[in-house]
Design an enzyme around this catalytic site. Structure first.
Site, PDB file in Angstrom:
ATOM      1  N   GLY A  56       0.832  -1.203   0.000  1.00 32.70           N
ATOM      2  CA  GLY A  56       0.000   0.000   0.000  1.00 32.70           C
ATOM      3  C   GLY A  56       0.860   1.243   0.000  1.00 32.70           C
ATOM      4  O   GLY A  56       2.076   1.181   0.168  1.00 32.70           O
ATOM      5  N   GLY A  58       1.093   5.336   1.455  1.00 34.63           N
ATOM      6  CA  GLY A  58       0.597   6.353   2.372  1.00 34.63           C
ATOM      7  C   GLY A  58       0.865   7.713   1.768  1.00 34.63           C
ATOM      8  O   GLY A  58       1.003   7.851   0.555  1.00 34.63           O
ATOM      9  N   PHE A  60       3.578   9.751   2.155  1.00 35.91           N
ATOM     10  CA  PHE A  60       4.940   9.851   1.642  1.00 35.91           C
ATOM     11  C   PHE A  60       5.615   8.482   1.615  1.00 35.91           C
ATOM     12  O   PHE A  60       6.727   8.356   1.138  1.00 35.91           O
ATOM     13  CB  PHE A  60       5.775  10.802   2.514  1.00 35.91           C
ATOM     14  N   ALA A  61       4.924   7.479   2.137  1.00 36.93           N
ATOM     15  CA  ALA A  61       5.541   6.167   2.260  1.00 36.93           C
ATOM     16  C   ALA A  61       4.949   5.170   1.273  1.00 36.93           C
ATOM     17  O   ALA A  61       3.807   5.299   0.855  1.00 36.93           O
ATOM     18  CB  ALA A  61       5.334   5.648   3.679  1.00 36.93           C
ATOM     19  N   CYS A  63       4.715   0.868   1.071  1.00 35.93           N
ATOM     20  CA  CYS A  63       4.994  -0.350   1.825  1.00 35.93           C
ATOM     21  C   CYS A  63       5.073  -1.550   0.904  1.00 35.93           C
ATOM     22  O   CYS A  63       4.216  -1.717   0.020  1.00 35.93           O
ATOM     23  CB  CYS A  63       3.893  -0.594   2.848  1.00 35.93           C
ATOM     24  N   LYS A  78       8.407  -0.331   5.239  1.00 38.79           N
ATOM     25  CA  LYS A  78       7.809   0.981   4.975  1.00 38.79           C
ATOM     26  C   LYS A  78       8.937   1.898   4.514  1.00 38.79           C
ATOM     27  O   LYS A  78       9.911   2.094   5.242  1.00 38.79           O
ATOM     28  CB  LYS A  78       7.127   1.503   6.244  1.00 38.79           C
ATOM     29  N   ASP A 170      -4.440   9.619  15.749  1.00 38.06           N
ATOM     30  CA  ASP A 170      -4.919   9.363  14.389  1.00 38.06           C
ATOM     31  C   ASP A 170      -5.487   7.948  14.300  1.00 38.06           C
ATOM     32  O   ASP A 170      -5.276   7.257  13.307  1.00 38.06           O
ATOM     33  CB  ASP A 170      -3.757   9.561  13.396  1.00 38.06           C
TER      34      ASP A 170
HETATM   35  P1  ADP Z   1       1.408   6.713   6.070  1.00 35.40           P
HETATM   36  O1  ADP Z   1       2.091   6.891   7.386  1.00 35.40           O
HETATM   37  O2  ADP Z   1       2.113   7.442   4.974  1.00 35.40           O
HETATM   38  O3  ADP Z   1      -0.065   6.968   6.109  1.00 35.40           O
HETATM   39  P2  ADP Z   1       0.913   3.918   6.415  1.00 35.40           P
HETATM   40  O4  ADP Z   1       1.669   3.558   7.619  1.00 35.40           O
HETATM   41  O5  ADP Z   1      -0.548   4.111   6.606  1.00 35.40           O
HETATM   42  O6  ADP Z   1       1.558   5.181   5.694  1.00 35.40           O
HETATM   43  O7  ADP Z   1       1.168   2.835   5.302  1.00 35.40           O
HETATM   44  C1  ADP Z   1       0.643   2.947   3.990  1.00 35.40           C
HETATM   45  C2  ADP Z   1      -0.013   1.631   3.562  1.00 35.40           C
HETATM   46  O8  ADP Z   1       0.924   0.571   3.645  1.00 35.40           O
HETATM   47  C3  ADP Z   1      -1.159   1.215   4.462  1.00 35.40           C
HETATM   48  O9  ADP Z   1      -2.368   1.736   4.046  1.00 35.40           O
HETATM   49  C4  ADP Z   1      -1.145  -0.296   4.306  1.00 35.40           C
HETATM   50  O10 ADP Z   1      -1.825  -0.658   3.133  1.00 35.40           O
HETATM   51  C5  ADP Z   1       0.314  -0.607   4.135  1.00 35.40           C
HETATM   52  N1  ADP Z   1       0.931  -0.992   5.431  1.00 35.40           N
HETATM   53  C6  ADP Z   1       1.482  -0.178   6.358  1.00 35.40           C
HETATM   54  N2  ADP Z   1       1.988  -0.864   7.397  1.00 35.40           N
HETATM   55  C7  ADP Z   1       1.753  -2.174   7.129  1.00 35.40           C
HETATM   56  C8  ADP Z   1       2.039  -3.418   7.813  1.00 35.40           C
HETATM   57  N3  ADP Z   1       2.677  -3.431   8.983  1.00 35.40           N
HETATM   58  N4  ADP Z   1       1.653  -4.560   7.218  1.00 35.40           N
HETATM   59  C9  ADP Z   1       1.015  -4.543   6.013  1.00 35.40           C
HETATM   60  N5  ADP Z   1       0.717  -3.421   5.326  1.00 35.40           N
HETATM   61  C10 ADP Z   1       1.084  -2.246   5.859  1.00 35.40           C
END
Ligand code: ADP
Length: 333
Positions: A56, A58, A60-61, A63, A78, A170
């Protein structure tokens, strides 16, 4: 997790929210097939992660799945660019500092962080079954035993964070991930804050407004109310419980302003059982209402789990559901 409305990191005034939409250039490029973790004190030989599928994106990230060679143990990687706008840099630093200190069975486990080819990698526990939001969308609401199961888990994570002086700020269904056994794991500490406990539990009050409008507690919009900042997480759990029960957050509206107004006035309705064919118990409605009270009247996590909603209904011991359930149609009414 990013929804259509990104986190309002840069909202300065409540009247004119300027939601920051991240651009493609903010994301790191796709990672190489093999990512090398440099050697460190506790891993002198370094490590190689074989990059798997994307999980997925985010703000700026990005994964990806990562397989640690030679164990082939799977993690979530991430990834963010090492060079980011300073605001995001700050957010990411806080996330790293806070998340790396968390250790709880309902919080995504942080393993390590390292830099490789101009990107920073966080190695996290893999949650391969998506988020609570995906599940609630697919199932159009959960059963009350399931709502109990997930609410107790999230309440446990909140208790742990608050005991450590951390406010998540959040909490939302898209930030609650599901592990291989369908347990809930709180993730994304990008907006978390450390409570500075002074004589009178004085707390950091940030000037920026953060969070996703649907889940924001009204007191975040007000100034001058001090001492109950951690209760914003209880508000969010109330919203999450409502959304798990009905499949929609209670103050859902087309404009952010309208969401805030409805939240301030506690203007929400439970769907009628005739239209939804779904019965929602009085206990469920009562516990959610108590979590949407003014901050100083909201129950703490221990009080929440002693409510009759939890003590007088069936409570699953483990999820006892296979990931396949996520793709099944909603339960028969
Ligand atoms: P941001 O901090 O930029 O919002 P997230 O931490 O929400 O980013 O991560 C972005 C996406 O990556 C999430 O919506 C999810 O789909 C995926 N993701 C994040 N952490 C995990 C994890 N531990 N296991 C599986 N998917 C993850």
């Amino acid at each position: 997790a990013r929804q259509t409305v990104p986190k309002a990191m840069d909202v300065k005034t409540k009247a004119t929210p300027q939601l920051k939409v991240s651009k493609e250039k903010d994301h790191p490029p796709p990672p190489p097939d093999n990512v090398l973790e440099p050697s460190s004190v506790d891993r002198p030989d370094g490590a190689v992660y074989q990059v798997g599928k994307m999980l997925g994106k985010g703000g700026f990230a990005i994964c990806y799945q990562g397989y640690l060679l030679p164990t082939r143990h799977k993690y979530a990687l991430k990834i963010v660019k090492s060079q980011m706008p300073s605001k995001m840099q700050q957010k990411f630093q806080t996330e790293l500092q806070i998340h790396s200190k968390m250790r709880n069975k309902n919080i995504v486990q942080f393993l390590r962080a390292f830099s490789y080819e101009n990107c920073t990698y966080l190695v996290l526990e893999l949650c391969p079954n998506g988020s609570l939001m995906d599940m609630v969308k697919k199932r159009r609401g959960l059963t009350e035993p399931e709502v109990r199961f997930y609410s107790v888990q999230v309440a446990g994570a909140i208790k742990y964070m608050h005991d450590k002086g951390i406010i998540h700020r959040d909490l939302k269904m898209g930030n609650i991930f599901l592990d291989r056994n369908m347990n809930a794991k709180v993730g994304d500490f990008g907006l978390a804050a450390l409570l500075v406990t002074g004589k009178d539990m004085h707390t950091i009050r940030r000037t920026t407004l953060c969070g996703t409008p649907n889940y924001i507690a009204p007191e975040i919009l007000e100034k001058g109310k001090k001492g109950h900042d951690h209760m914003v997480d209880i508000w969010s759990l109330g919203i999450i419980m409502f959304a798990m029960l009905t499949s929609k957050p209670p103050f859902q509206s087309t404009s952010t302003e309208e969401i805030y107004r409805r939240a301030r006035e506690r203007d929400y309705e439970w769907p009628s059982s005739e239209t939804t064919q779904k019965y929602i118990s009085l206990e469920a409605k009562d516990i959610v209402a108590s979590m949407l009270e003014d901050a100083d009247r909201r129950p703490d996590p221990d009080t929440i789990v002693q409510h009759p909603f939890f003590t007088s209904g069936y409570m699953p011991v483990d999820a006892d559901m296979t990931p396949k359930l996520l793709t099944l149609p909603p339960d028969d009414p």
